[in-house]
Design a protein around this motif. Sequence first.
Motif, PDB file in Angstrom:
ATOM      1  N   ASP A   1       0.807  -1.219   0.000  1.00  0.00           N
ATOM      2  CA  ASP A   1       0.000   0.000   0.000  1.00  0.00           C
ATOM      3  C   ASP A   1       0.844   1.275   0.000  1.00  0.00           C
ATOM      4  OD1 ASP A   1       0.972  -0.187   2.558  1.00  0.00           O
ATOM      5  OD2 ASP A   1      -0.995  -0.148   3.557  1.00  0.00           O
ATOM      6  N   GLU A   2       2.168   1.137   0.028  1.00  0.00           N
ATOM      7  CA  GLU A   2       3.042   2.310  -0.053  1.00  0.00           C
ATOM      8  C   GLU A   2       3.478   2.600  -1.494  1.00  0.00           C
ATOM      9  OE1 GLU A   2       5.442   2.531   4.111  1.00  0.00           O
ATOM     10  OE2 GLU A   2       5.976   0.831   2.810  1.00  0.00           O
ATOM     11  N   ILE A   3       3.143   1.711  -2.419  1.00  0.00           N
ATOM     12  CA  ILE A   3       3.501   1.913  -3.831  1.00  0.00           C
ATOM     13  C   ILE A   3       2.403   2.731  -4.490  1.00  0.00           C
ATOM     14  CG2 ILE A   3       4.026   0.764  -6.020  1.00  0.00           C
ATOM     15  CD1 ILE A   3       4.950  -1.652  -4.411  1.00  0.00           C
ATOM     16  N   THR A   4       2.742   3.919  -4.902  1.00  0.00           N
ATOM     17  CA  THR A   4       1.764   4.851  -5.465  1.00  0.00           C
ATOM     18  C   THR A   4       2.004   5.062  -6.960  1.00  0.00           C
ATOM     19  OG1 THR A   4       3.165   6.777  -5.001  1.00  0.00           O
ATOM     20  CG2 THR A   4       1.635   6.064  -3.244  1.00  0.00           C
ATOM     21  N   ALA A   5       1.010   5.607  -7.628  1.00  0.00           N
ATOM     22  CA  ALA A   5       1.137   5.891  -9.064  1.00  0.00           C
ATOM     23  C   ALA A   5       2.292   6.859  -9.357  1.00  0.00           C
ATOM     24  CB  ALA A   5      -0.186   6.439  -9.608  1.00  0.00           C
ATOM     25  N   PRO A   6       2.468   7.949  -8.589  1.00  0.00           N
ATOM     26  CA  PRO A   6       3.620   8.825  -8.845  1.00  0.00           C
ATOM     27  C   PRO A   6       4.956   8.118  -8.666  1.00  0.00           C
ATOM     28  CG  PRO A   6       1.986   9.967  -7.517  1.00  0.00           C
ATOM     29  CD  PRO A   6       1.559   8.528  -7.578  1.00  0.00           C
ATOM     30  N   LEU A   7       5.024   7.205  -7.694  1.00  0.00           N
ATOM     31  CA  LEU A   7       6.274   6.473  -7.474  1.00  0.00           C
ATOM     32  C   LEU A   7       6.557   5.535  -8.649  1.00  0.00           C
ATOM     33  CD1 LEU A   7       8.630   5.844  -5.605  1.00  0.00           C
ATOM     34  CD2 LEU A   7       7.202   4.132  -4.463  1.00  0.00           C
ATOM     35  N   VAL A   8       5.521   4.904  -9.195  1.00  0.00           N
ATOM     36  CA  VAL A   8       5.696   4.020 -10.356  1.00  0.00           C
ATOM     37  C   VAL A   8       6.170   4.831 -11.562  1.00  0.00           C
ATOM     38  CG1 VAL A   8       4.501   2.537 -12.013  1.00  0.00           C
ATOM     39  CG2 VAL A   8       4.050   2.290  -9.565  1.00  0.00           C
ATOM     40  N   ARG A   9       5.591   5.993 -11.770  1.00  0.00           N
ATOM     41  CA  ARG A   9       6.005   6.846 -12.900  1.00  0.00           C
ATOM     42  C   ARG A   9       7.464   7.269 -12.759  1.00  0.00           C
ATOM     43  NH1 ARG A   9       0.882   9.210 -12.130  1.00  0.00           N
ATOM     44  NH2 ARG A   9       1.824  10.970 -11.036  1.00  0.00           N
ATOM     45  N   ALA A  10       7.844   7.657 -11.543  1.00  0.00           N
ATOM     46  CA  ALA A  10       9.227   8.083 -11.314  1.00  0.00           C
ATOM     47  C   ALA A  10      10.195   6.919 -11.523  1.00  0.00           C
ATOM     48  CB  ALA A  10       9.372   8.659  -9.907  1.00  0.00           C
ATOM     49  N   TRP A  11       9.810   5.736 -11.048  1.00  0.00           N
ATOM     50  CA  TRP A  11      10.656   4.535 -11.229  1.00  0.00           C
ATOM     51  C   TRP A  11      10.862   4.234 -12.698  1.00  0.00           C
ATOM     52  CZ3 TRP A  11       8.330   0.146 -13.491  1.00  0.00           C
ATOM     53  CH2 TRP A  11       9.198  -0.953 -13.641  1.00  0.00           C
ATOM     54  N   ARG A  12       9.787   4.224 -13.476  1.00  0.00           N
ATOM     55  CA  ARG A  12       9.899   3.904 -14.909  1.00  0.00           C
ATOM     56  C   ARG A  12      10.769   4.925 -15.628  1.00  0.00           C
ATOM     57  NH1 ARG A  12       6.880   5.657 -19.380  1.00  0.00           N
ATOM     58  NH2 ARG A  12       7.065   4.254 -21.194  1.00  0.00           N
ATOM     59  N   SER A  13      10.584   6.201 -15.331  1.00  0.00           N
ATOM     60  CA  SER A  13      11.374   7.246 -15.975  1.00  0.00           C
ATOM     61  C   SER A  13      12.853   7.082 -15.660  1.00  0.00           C
ATOM     62  CB  SER A  13      10.875   8.619 -15.526  1.00  0.00           C
ATOM     63  OG  SER A  13      11.659   9.643 -16.098  1.00  0.00           O
ATOM     64  N   GLU A  14      13.162   6.798 -14.399  1.00  0.00           N
ATOM     65  CA  GLU A  14      14.562   6.628 -14.000  1.00  0.00           C
ATOM     66  C   GLU A  14      15.196   5.423 -14.680  1.00  0.00           C
ATOM     67  OE1 GLU A  14      17.830   4.763 -12.088  1.00  0.00           O
ATOM     68  OE2 GLU A  14      15.768   3.986 -11.884  1.00  0.00           O
ATOM     69  N   ARG A  15      14.450   4.313 -14.770  1.00  0.00           N
ATOM     70  CA  ARG A  15      14.974   3.098 -15.403  1.00  0.00           C
ATOM     71  C   ARG A  15      15.229   3.329 -16.902  1.00  0.00           C
ATOM     72  NH1 ARG A  15      17.851  -0.296 -13.413  1.00  0.00           N
ATOM     73  NH2 ARG A  15      18.517   1.719 -12.666  1.00  0.00           N
ATOM     74  N   LEU A  16      14.325   4.009 -17.561  1.00  0.00           N
ATOM     75  CA  LEU A  16      14.509   4.292 -18.984  1.00  0.00           C
ATOM     76  C   LEU A  16      15.729   5.185 -19.201  1.00  0.00           C
ATOM     77  CD1 LEU A  16      10.816   4.894 -20.101  1.00  0.00           C
ATOM     78  CD2 LEU A  16      12.283   2.988 -20.782  1.00  0.00           C
ATOM     79  N   ASP A  17      15.871   6.202 -18.356  1.00  0.00           N
ATOM     80  CA  ASP A  17      17.012   7.121 -18.503  1.00  0.00           C
ATOM     81  C   ASP A  17      18.333   6.423 -18.191  1.00  0.00           C
ATOM     82  OD1 ASP A  17      15.256   9.118 -19.139  1.00  0.00           O
ATOM     83  OD2 ASP A  17      15.247  10.032 -17.146  1.00  0.00           O
ATOM     84  N   THR A  18      18.334   5.566 -17.196  1.00  0.00           N
ATOM     85  CA  THR A  18      19.574   4.920 -16.752  1.00  0.00           C
ATOM     86  C   THR A  18      20.015   3.804 -17.694  1.00  0.00           C
ATOM     87  OG1 THR A  18      19.070   5.414 -14.437  1.00  0.00           O
ATOM     88  CG2 THR A  18      20.687   3.669 -14.860  1.00  0.00           C
ATOM     89  N   THR A  19      19.058   2.982 -18.141  1.00  0.00           N
ATOM     90  CA  THR A  19      19.409   1.799 -18.933  1.00  0.00           C
ATOM     91  C   THR A  19      19.334   2.033 -20.436  1.00  0.00           C
ATOM     92  OG1 THR A  19      17.143   0.933 -19.024  1.00  0.00           O
ATOM     93  CG2 THR A  19      18.480   0.367 -17.092  1.00  0.00           C
ATOM     94  N   GLY A  20      18.406   2.864 -20.881  1.00  0.00           N
ATOM     95  CA  GLY A  20      18.184   3.031 -22.320  1.00  0.00           C
ATOM     96  C   GLY A  20      17.605   1.781 -22.959  1.00  0.00           C
ATOM     97  N   ALA A  21      17.187   0.824 -22.142  1.00  0.00           N
ATOM     98  CA  ALA A  21      16.673  -0.462 -22.645  1.00  0.00           C
ATOM     99  C   ALA A  21      15.150  -0.438 -22.605  1.00  0.00           C
ATOM    100  CB  ALA A  21      17.227  -1.612 -21.810  1.00  0.00           C
ATOM    101  N   ASP A  22      14.553   0.189 -23.605  1.00  0.00           N
ATOM    102  CA  ASP A  22      13.099   0.366 -23.616  1.00  0.00           C
ATOM    103  C   ASP A  22      12.350  -0.966 -23.548  1.00  0.00           C
ATOM    104  OD1 ASP A  22      14.002   2.898 -24.034  1.00  0.00           O
ATOM    105  OD2 ASP A  22      12.699   3.335 -25.735  1.00  0.00           O
ATOM    106  N   THR A  23      12.822  -1.967 -24.301  1.00  0.00           N
ATOM    107  CA  THR A  23      12.130  -3.259 -24.330  1.00  0.00           C
ATOM    108  C   THR A  23      12.186  -3.935 -22.968  1.00  0.00           C
ATOM    109  OG1 THR A  23      12.593  -3.564 -26.687  1.00  0.00           O
ATOM    110  CG2 THR A  23      12.086  -5.539 -25.398  1.00  0.00           C
ATOM    111  N   THR A  24      13.346  -3.923 -22.322  1.00  0.00           N
ATOM    112  CA  THR A  24      13.482  -4.545 -21.006  1.00  0.00           C
ATOM    113  C   THR A  24      12.602  -3.868 -19.977  1.00  0.00           C
ATOM    114  OG1 THR A  24      15.749  -5.262 -21.450  1.00  0.00           O
ATOM    115  CG2 THR A  24      15.110  -5.056 -19.142  1.00  0.00           C
ATOM    116  N   ILE A  25      12.561  -2.540 -20.005  1.00  0.00           N
ATOM    117  CA  ILE A  25      11.757  -1.821 -19.009  1.00  0.00           C
ATOM    118  C   ILE A  25      10.275  -2.029 -19.266  1.00  0.00           C
ATOM    119  CG2 ILE A  25      11.305   0.431 -17.962  1.00  0.00           C
ATOM    120  CD1 ILE A  25      14.129  -0.911 -17.504  1.00  0.00           C
ATOM    121  N   ALA A  26       9.876  -2.198 -20.526  1.00  0.00           N
ATOM    122  CA  ALA A  26       8.481  -2.524 -20.821  1.00  0.00           C
ATOM    123  C   ALA A  26       8.114  -3.872 -20.206  1.00  0.00           C
ATOM    124  CB  ALA A  26       8.244  -2.550 -22.326  1.00  0.00           C
TER     125      ALA A  26
END
Length: 389
Positions: free
Chosen positions: A110-135
């Motif tokens: 219950d501590e996982i929120t929509a803003p936290l998920v958005r921030a996580w996805r953005s950070e992973r895409l920026d850090t890895t550049g692996a769009d398929t893996t992050i999808a």
Amino acid sequence: MAGKGRKRRFGRIRKLPSGRFQARYLGPDGVDRPAPITFATTREADDWLAERQTELRRGDWVDPDAGAVNFKEYAIRWVKERRLSATTDELYRRNLRLHILPTFGELDLDEITAPLVRAWRSERLDTTGADTTIAKCYRLLKAILETAVDDELIRRNPCRIRGAGKESADERPTATVQQVDALADAMGPRWRLMVYLAAYGPARPEEQAAMRRPDVDLENVGVWIRNAEPELTTGRRAPGDTKSAAGRRYLVLPGFLERDLKRHLAWYAEKKPDGLLFVGEKGAPFRRSSFGRKWRKARAMVGLPDNFRFYDLRHTGHTLSTQSGATLKDTMVRAGQSSEKAALIYQHSNQERQREVAEGIDARVRSERQKSESRPDDQASGTERARDA
């Protein structure tokens, strides 16, 4: 009086010594539940109680303590309960370890929120550049949390990013008939049949790893695919079912492969009656590491790009099937692919139709080889010169 409870039709409000107000109500489970915060006014406390009352009337009430479950524990249990194939299990656990748990592992559901998920996805895409893996990771996270919703541990799935789970992989390269022949040459006689089965079957590498002598049909020039033996990153082989039910199939092969099948059985297949079709020089099942080294050298010799995978040989088979007049369903049957939508739309492709497709591939390959053989001798490949000898 301050501190004295005030009776209401639903819930109770009392004023604390601090001057703020506390709201409480009796849940359907018989537990007296206080609001997680205090309120500046009785009206704010009353509004909060009204929301809880509405949830109860609609049947939307969720135990506020239910989501106090550690995400890491829940996610690992989720993977275990799915009873996945060895390769999918390995993929899910790797994506959890590398991309999901570093952010969410210490949190409760219950501590996982929509803003936290958005921030996580953005950070992973920026850090890895692996769009398929992050999808893939996003789809995994969403599936785990959707089960948490079904389990009534959280009220709503916080994964709400439209299109975040879709993959847009680049179009894979396709080898020509001449390049397939050159690759078969470069891989050497022990492995040339694997190249041809991948291109003109088309058979997946893990399917070929499981093939045995009884799976070869010399009379009709075909092979049975009954199982798969993928090799995990740990080096362990994982014998099991094919990728899907459609993966269990009989492959009618182009007629020109009859000689290669006979030679391989005579020279390289494991000698016992139920022996493996493909084994290494020392008689052991082929390994992805040693085979990969041969493949990379062969690919460089032929001049194919570094991103051309052994798996991409299947695209040659798909292309030739289509050019030979195969329908989408015909191609799906050969490739061992399943799709409920396609199955409803496209007619059944039986073995006789598969024989027609194989004959079409055979004709096209022979035609392409004849074109190459008509070139001057100094432009001919080793395969062509050997064929003429």
